[in-house]
Design an enzyme around this catalytic site. Structure first.
Site, PDB file in Angstrom:
ATOM      1  N   HIS A 101       0.850  -1.191   0.000  1.00  0.00           N
ATOM      2  CA  HIS A 101       0.000   0.000   0.000  1.00  0.00           C
ATOM      3  C   HIS A 101       0.880   1.233   0.000  1.00  0.00           C
ATOM      4  CE1 HIS A 101      -4.188   1.386   0.386  1.00  0.00           C
ATOM      5  NE2 HIS A 101      -3.634   2.484   0.872  1.00  0.00           N
ATOM      6  N   ASP A 113     -13.816   2.759   6.782  1.00  0.00           N
ATOM      7  CA  ASP A 113     -12.828   3.489   5.973  1.00  0.00           C
ATOM      8  C   ASP A 113     -13.473   4.067   4.721  1.00  0.00           C
ATOM      9  OD1 ASP A 113     -10.134   4.445   5.432  1.00  0.00           O
ATOM     10  OD2 ASP A 113     -10.167   3.045   3.765  1.00  0.00           O
ATOM     11  N   ARG A 140     -12.874  12.620   4.796  1.00  0.00           N
ATOM     12  CA  ARG A 140     -11.580  13.286   5.019  1.00  0.00           C
ATOM     13  C   ARG A 140     -11.128  14.017   3.757  1.00  0.00           C
ATOM     14  NH1 ARG A 140      -7.955   8.776   5.952  1.00  0.00           N
ATOM     15  NH2 ARG A 140      -6.302  10.299   6.041  1.00  0.00           N
ATOM     16  N   SER A 195      -6.564   4.300   8.502  1.00  0.00           N
ATOM     17  CA  SER A 195      -7.212   4.079   7.203  1.00  0.00           C
ATOM     18  C   SER A 195      -6.502   2.954   6.444  1.00  0.00           C
ATOM     19  CB  SER A 195      -7.172   5.379   6.387  1.00  0.00           C
ATOM     20  OG  SER A 195      -7.438   5.141   5.046  1.00  0.00           O
ATOM     21  N   LYS A 207      -7.679  -1.494   6.349  1.00  0.00           N
ATOM     22  CA  LYS A 207      -7.920  -2.216   5.091  1.00  0.00           C
ATOM     23  C   LYS A 207      -6.989  -3.410   4.968  1.00  0.00           C
ATOM     24  CE  LYS A 207      -7.378   1.502   2.260  1.00  0.00           C
ATOM     25  NZ  LYS A 207      -7.703   2.811   2.789  1.00  0.00           N
TER      26      LYS A 207
HETATM   27  N1  URA Z   1      -4.207   5.890   1.568  1.00  0.00           N
HETATM   28  C1  URA Z   1      -5.240   5.417   2.320  1.00  0.00           C
HETATM   29  O1  URA Z   1      -5.750   4.330   2.073  1.00  0.00           O
HETATM   30  N2  URA Z   1      -5.659   6.158   3.343  1.00  0.00           N
HETATM   31  C2  URA Z   1      -5.127   7.347   3.650  1.00  0.00           C
HETATM   32  O2  URA Z   1      -5.566   7.959   4.609  1.00  0.00           O
HETATM   33  C3  URA Z   1      -4.070   7.847   2.869  1.00  0.00           C
HETATM   34  C4  URA Z   1      -3.625   7.101   1.819  1.00  0.00           C
END
Ligand code: URA
Length: 434
Positions: A82, A161, A168, A183, A187
């Site tokens: 990620h 999320d 956000r 966040s 996930k």
């Molecule tokens: N990527 C995400 O999934 N969440 C964030 O808050 C920032 C980048």
């Protein structure tokens, strides 16, 4: 419990209890807490911060807000990557089929564009018919049969999320270490993976502008991952210029396809290769660094990664024939050219991201639809020589925001006379976990 009291408690800089945070988040998911109250809470948390314990609790509540994958009966090492987000950061798109071709299982869950940064889901939706909101059963089938799939948060998978992410995005509450940590990690922990690599971006196109901030964010996510028993690796990488050559949506898929066909050797390829190699090393695959690099190059050269991508797209409803033939971005374009000789010393990558939103490649409001065919190509990197009249950008224009985006882009780079004065950019600044 009273939501206003909890908001005030955070506003005044106090630590919240698990039950207070649970009350607020569950209430929000169930529609009992209004957007304006959650926005106030996010802003209070953004300004006053969350303790390490609050961040862990937040992550866990979000992770458990929907179902959690269990791939224990699927053979192979389950991994994911990620990124904290940037401009032109399309790494996930070519990386997933490369990892699958190397034998990993990859149940990837990504997000839409956030703030000035692009999102993997928006990019993939440039492909006609592509469904990125996979059901639990469909993701399971994809991982079992093909080796991986591209998914997103849904009403059932990390719904907390899904809701907070878009809120956000439009309330100025993105750039917070605890909020980004919860966040991303909610996930990733819900994906049922064994190992995770994080690409933490740093520079003027990232949420974390300085190396120290990026490292704090990376360490925060790393420790939460380890707490939940995941094999963690992170890299801190440069985001002071567009990664690769293209930024937008369809044009980034185009660049990803080029990489998968072995037609790209740029910084994007270097980063994709490094991430794949680090994941192999962390999970005991390959004899040496050279051997791992050779394996990555091999799955590209033999066409395995490209074919895997097409298989995944087709399984997710994407029109592969059209993808191979059709233009993924507007062919009508405008060039922005240098008005002097010299060397590129600087890009304002945040501004480039904002120009993309004006062009409708991203959103200012959460319900906005986007134009997948707008975007841009950057011809130069920091340190490159330019002559007067050389193109800096080619902008793929649509109907919206033409004047605003062109104006922003014209003021988004600097050319200096002297190459020696330019700070050298290191693509990969730091690695932890291997
Ligand atoms: N990527 C995400 O999934 N969440 C964030 O808050 C920032 C980048």
């Amino acid at each position: 419990m009273n939501p206003v009291e909890i908001i005030k408690k955070k506003r005044d800089g106090n630590e919240l209890t698990e039950s207070e945070m649970e009350f607020l988040l569950k209430g929000y998911i169930e529609g009992k807490i209004a957007d304006y109250q959650m926005s106030a809470f996010l802003m209070a948390g953004f300004l006053k911060g969350f303790s390490d314990n609050e961040t862990k609790i937040l992550t866990e509540i979000m992770m458990k807000s929907g179902y959690i994958y269990d791939f224990s009966d699927v053979e192979g090492i389950k991994v994911d990557k990620h990124s904290t987000g940037g401009v032109g950061d399309k790494v996930s798109i070519p990386l997933l089929p490369i990892l699958v071709s190397l034998g990993f299982k990859v149940p990837m869950v990504s997000g839409r564009g956030l703030g000035h940064t692009g999102g993997t889901l928006d990019k993939l939706e440039s492909i006609e018919g592509m469904d990125v909101f996979l059901s639990k059963e469909k993701m399971y089938e994809m991982v079992k049969k093909i080796g991986g799939g591209f998914g997103g948060q849904t009403e059932n998978f990390v719904p907390a999320d899904k809701l907070l992410y878009s809120l956000r995005d439009v309330t100025g509450t993105v750039e917070s270490i605890p909020l980004i940590t919860s966040s991303i990690m909610s996930k990733k922990l819900a994906e049922g993976i064994d190992s995770l690599i994080l690409d933490v971006k740093c520079g003027n196109g990232a949420f974390m502008k300085s190396f120290d901030e990026a490292k704090k964010l990376a360490d925060s996510m790393f420790s939460i991952g380890e707490m939940f028993g995941k094999k963690m690796v992170y890299l801190i990488t440069d985001m002071s210029q567009v990664l690769g050559e293209y930024a937008g949506n369809g044009c980034e898929v185009y660049e990803s396809l080029k990489l998968l066909k072995g037609e790209t050797e740029n910084d994007l390829f270097k980063l994709v290769k490094a991430i794949a190699v680090l994941l192999m090393e962390k999970n005991g695959i390959g004899e040496s660094c050279e051997d791992r690099i050779a394996k990555v190059k091999d799955v590209i050269k033999k066409g395995y990664a490209y074919e895997t991508f097409l298989k995944i797209v087709s399984s997710q409803g994407g029109n592969v024939e059209k993808l191979k033939k059709e233009d993924l971005f507007y062919q009508k374009s405008v060039e922005i050219r240098s008005d002097k000789d010299g060397y590129i010393s600087y890009f304002d990558t945040y501004k480039i991201g904002i120009a993309l939103i004006y062009m409708n490649a991203g959103r200012f409001k959460k319900e906005e639809s986007i134009d997948h065919k707008t975007g841009l190509k950057v011809y130069k990197k920091i340190g490159d020589k330019v002559s007067k009249g050389d193109p800096i950008y080619e902008v793929f224009v649509g109907d919206k925001g033409y004047d605003e985006s062109i104006n922003i882009l014209k003021n988004s780079y600097k050319v200096v006379d002297n190459k020696e004065s330019i700070e050298k950019i290191e693509l990969i600044k730091y690695i932890k976990g291997v």
